[in-house]
Design an enzyme around this catalytic site. Structure first.
Site, PDB file in Angstrom:
ATOM      1  N   ASP A  94       0.861  -1.183   0.000  1.00  0.00           N
ATOM      2  CA  ASP A  94       0.000   0.000   0.000  1.00  0.00           C
ATOM      3  C   ASP A  94       0.897   1.233   0.000  1.00  0.00           C
ATOM      4  O   ASP A  94       1.663   1.451   0.942  1.00  0.00           O
ATOM      5  CB  ASP A  94      -0.901  -0.022   1.236  1.00  0.00           C
ATOM      6  CG  ASP A  94      -2.014   1.008   1.168  1.00  0.00           C
ATOM      7  OD1 ASP A  94      -2.202   1.613   0.097  1.00  0.00           O
ATOM      8  OD2 ASP A  94      -2.702   1.204   2.191  1.00  0.00           O
ATOM      9  N   ASP A 145      -2.625   2.468  -6.352  1.00  0.00           N
ATOM     10  CA  ASP A 145      -1.578   2.537  -5.326  1.00  0.00           C
ATOM     11  C   ASP A 145      -1.592   1.355  -4.356  1.00  0.00           C
ATOM     12  O   ASP A 145      -1.023   1.430  -3.272  1.00  0.00           O
ATOM     13  CB  ASP A 145      -1.715   3.847  -4.537  1.00  0.00           C
ATOM     14  CG  ASP A 145      -3.027   3.954  -3.783  1.00  0.00           C
ATOM     15  OD1 ASP A 145      -3.953   3.184  -4.094  1.00  0.00           O
ATOM     16  OD2 ASP A 145      -3.132   4.815  -2.888  1.00  0.00           O
ATOM     17  N   GLU A 146      -2.202   0.254  -4.763  1.00  0.00           N
ATOM     18  CA  GLU A 146      -2.358  -0.860  -3.825  1.00  0.00           C
ATOM     19  C   GLU A 146      -2.432  -2.170  -4.606  1.00  0.00           C
ATOM     20  O   GLU A 146      -3.109  -2.255  -5.632  1.00  0.00           O
ATOM     21  CB  GLU A 146      -3.645  -0.652  -3.020  1.00  0.00           C
ATOM     22  CG  GLU A 146      -4.012  -1.759  -2.087  1.00  0.00           C
ATOM     23  CD  GLU A 146      -5.393  -1.547  -1.469  1.00  0.00           C
ATOM     24  OE1 GLU A 146      -5.787  -2.401  -0.665  1.00  0.00           O
ATOM     25  OE2 GLU A 146      -6.072  -0.554  -1.803  1.00  0.00           O
TER      26      GLU A 146
END
Length: 364
Positions: free
Chosen positions: A18, A116-117
C-alpha cells in the site's frame, strides 16, 4: 456444528503493498517545498465556493483529522494553512505504471486493487527467494530508490491478513503475521479494522456486543449466519485468520470508466462536449492499458439538483477507439431531454469487455 469444514491454506507467501498517501506523496516528491506542510489533494474551497471533496491528503494533514471523502470546505476549516492541490491524474497513472513494473520484477502473480495498492503472491517468485519478508524489503527499497516514494507492506499467508498487516504500521512499515501469531493479532483488532466489514455490519456487530476480533472469535458460526447470512460464514473464518481467496493476476474487469465532478457547473454545450471528449480519451487509454476492448458505451450525467441519468448504446463490434467512444457518448448526450440545470458530473464507461485479440488494431 460447522456448516463447512475449516480449510486453512497457510502455505502461501503473500505481500500486500500500500503506497503511503500516494497522490500527496507524488506532489511532495516533485515539489520538495511541500514537505512538512499539510497537503490536501482536492480543489481549494476558497476558489470553488466550498465545493469539492478530498481525494487524499498527506500525514501532516491527517493530524488535523482530514481524510479522504471529507468535503474540502471542512478540510479547510480544520486546517486553514493546508495547501490544496487539484491533482494531476495522468502523472499519478504514469507513476502507477512504474510501481507495477517493480512488482513484476519479482512475480507475475500481482493483483492490483487500485493505482496505489496491490497483492503480490511470492510463493513461487522469479528470483527463487524463500523469504517473503526479504522480497517485501526489496520492493520497498526499489520503490524509494527508483520512484522516490515509500510504501507499507503486510506479509502473511493470505490476502486478508496481508491487508490488515500493511495497515498496522504506516508509513513505510513492514508487518509480518505468521500462522502461529494470527489469532493473537486478530484478537486485539477493533472489528471496524477488519477488511471487508462495512459500516452497517460494524453497527450490527456492536449491537451484538462484538467489538474486537476476540469477541468475534467467541461467536458460534450459526449465530453469525443467522444475523448476516452468507457473510456470517466469512466472518467466522476471518476471526480465525482463514481466507483462501487466490491472488488473481488476471482479475476480470466488468467495466472501465472515467468520470469527473465539476466545481463550476457546466451549461454550455461546447464545454460539455469537451469534457465528454476528455473522459472518452481516458477510457480509451485505460482500455489500451488493460488490453481490453468493449461493446457497450455508457454515459452518466448528474445535474445540479443531483438528478442522475445513465444511458447506454451497444455497438455491433468491439472497440477501444477514442474517437468512436467520444462520438457515441456525444450522440447519447444529444439524445437526452433538455435540462436547464447545470451539469455537476459527467462520466463515460465501457462495458461488455473482452480481451484484445492480436489481429484487431483499434489503437488511439
Amino acid at each position: 456444528m460447522l456448516i463447512f469444514p475449516l480449510i486453512n491454506d497457510t502455505s502461501r507467501k503473500i505481500i500486500h503493498i500500500d503506497m503511503d498517501a500516494f497522490f500527496a506523496a507524488v506532489e511532495e516528491r516533485d515539489n520538495p517545498a511541500l514537505k512538512g506542510k499539510p497537503v490536501v489533494i482536492g480543489k481549494d474551497p476558497r476558489e470553488t465556493g466550498g465545493r469539492g471533496v478530498v481525494s487524499t491528503c498527506n500525514y501532516e494533514a491527517r493530524k488535523y483529522g482530514i481524510h479522504s471523502a471529507m468535503s474540502c470546505k471542512e478540510a479547510y476549516e480544520r486546517c486553514p494553512k493546508a495547501i490544496f492541490i487539484s491533482g494531476n491524474y495522468e502523472k499519478y497513472r504514469t507513476v502507477g505504471d512504474q510501481i507495477r513494473r517493480i512488482f513484476k520484477r519479482y512475480t507475475d502473480v500481482v493483483e492490483p486493487m487500485s493505482i496505489d495498492e496491490a497483492y503480490v503472491d511470492v510463493t513461487n517468485n522469479k528470483l527463487g527467494i524463500k523469504s517473503a519478508v526479504k522480497i517485501a524489503k526489496l520492493i520497498q527499497h526499489d520503490m524509494w530508490k527508483e520512484v522516490g516514494l515509500t510504501c507499507s507492506a503486510g506479509v502473511s499467508y493470505n490476502k486478508f491478513l496481508g491487508k490488515l498487516a500493511s495497515d498496522f504500521e504506516k508509513p513505510h512499515g513492514l508487518t509480518l503475521v505468521l500462522k502461529e501469531d494470527a489469532l493473537c493479532f486478530l484478537a486485539k483488532l477493533p472489528i471496524e479494522k477488519f477488511h471487508g466489514v462495512g459500516k452497517k455490519s460494524v453497527e450490527k456487530l456492536h449491537d451484538m456486543g462484538i467489538y474486537t476480533g476476540q469477541d468475534l472469535l467467541a461467536v458460534p458460526e450459526m449465530t453469525l449466519i443467522d444475523h448476516f447470512g452468507r457473510f456470517g460464514f466469512d466472518l467466522y473464518r476471518k476471526a480465525r485468520g482463514i481466507s483462501n481467496s487466490p491472488v488473481k493476476s488476471d482479475r476480470i474487469r466488468k467495466s472501465i470508466g472515467s468520470e469527473r465532478t465539476y466545481a463550476k457547473l457546466l451549461y454550455q454545450e461546447t464545454d460539455i462536449k469537451a469534457e465528454i471528449s476528455k473522459n472518452a480519451k481516458r477510457v480509451a487509454a485505460l482500455l489500451q492499458d488493460h488490453k481490453k476492448l468493449g461493446k457497450t458505451i455508457v454515459l452518466k450525467v448528474r445535474y445540479a439538483d443531483f438528478t442522475t441519468l445513465t444511458k447506454r448504446v451497444t455497438l455491433p463490434e468491439l472497440t477501444r477507439n477514442a474517437a468512436q467512444i467520444e462520438q457515441v457518448a456525444g450522440d447519447i448526450f444529444d439524445s437526452l431531454s433538455e435540462n436547464p440545470a447545470g451539469i455537476r458530473l459527467l462520466g463515460v464507461t465501457m462495458t461488455n469487455l473482452e480481451d484484445k485479440v492480436a489481429d484487431i488494431s483499434l489503437d488511439l
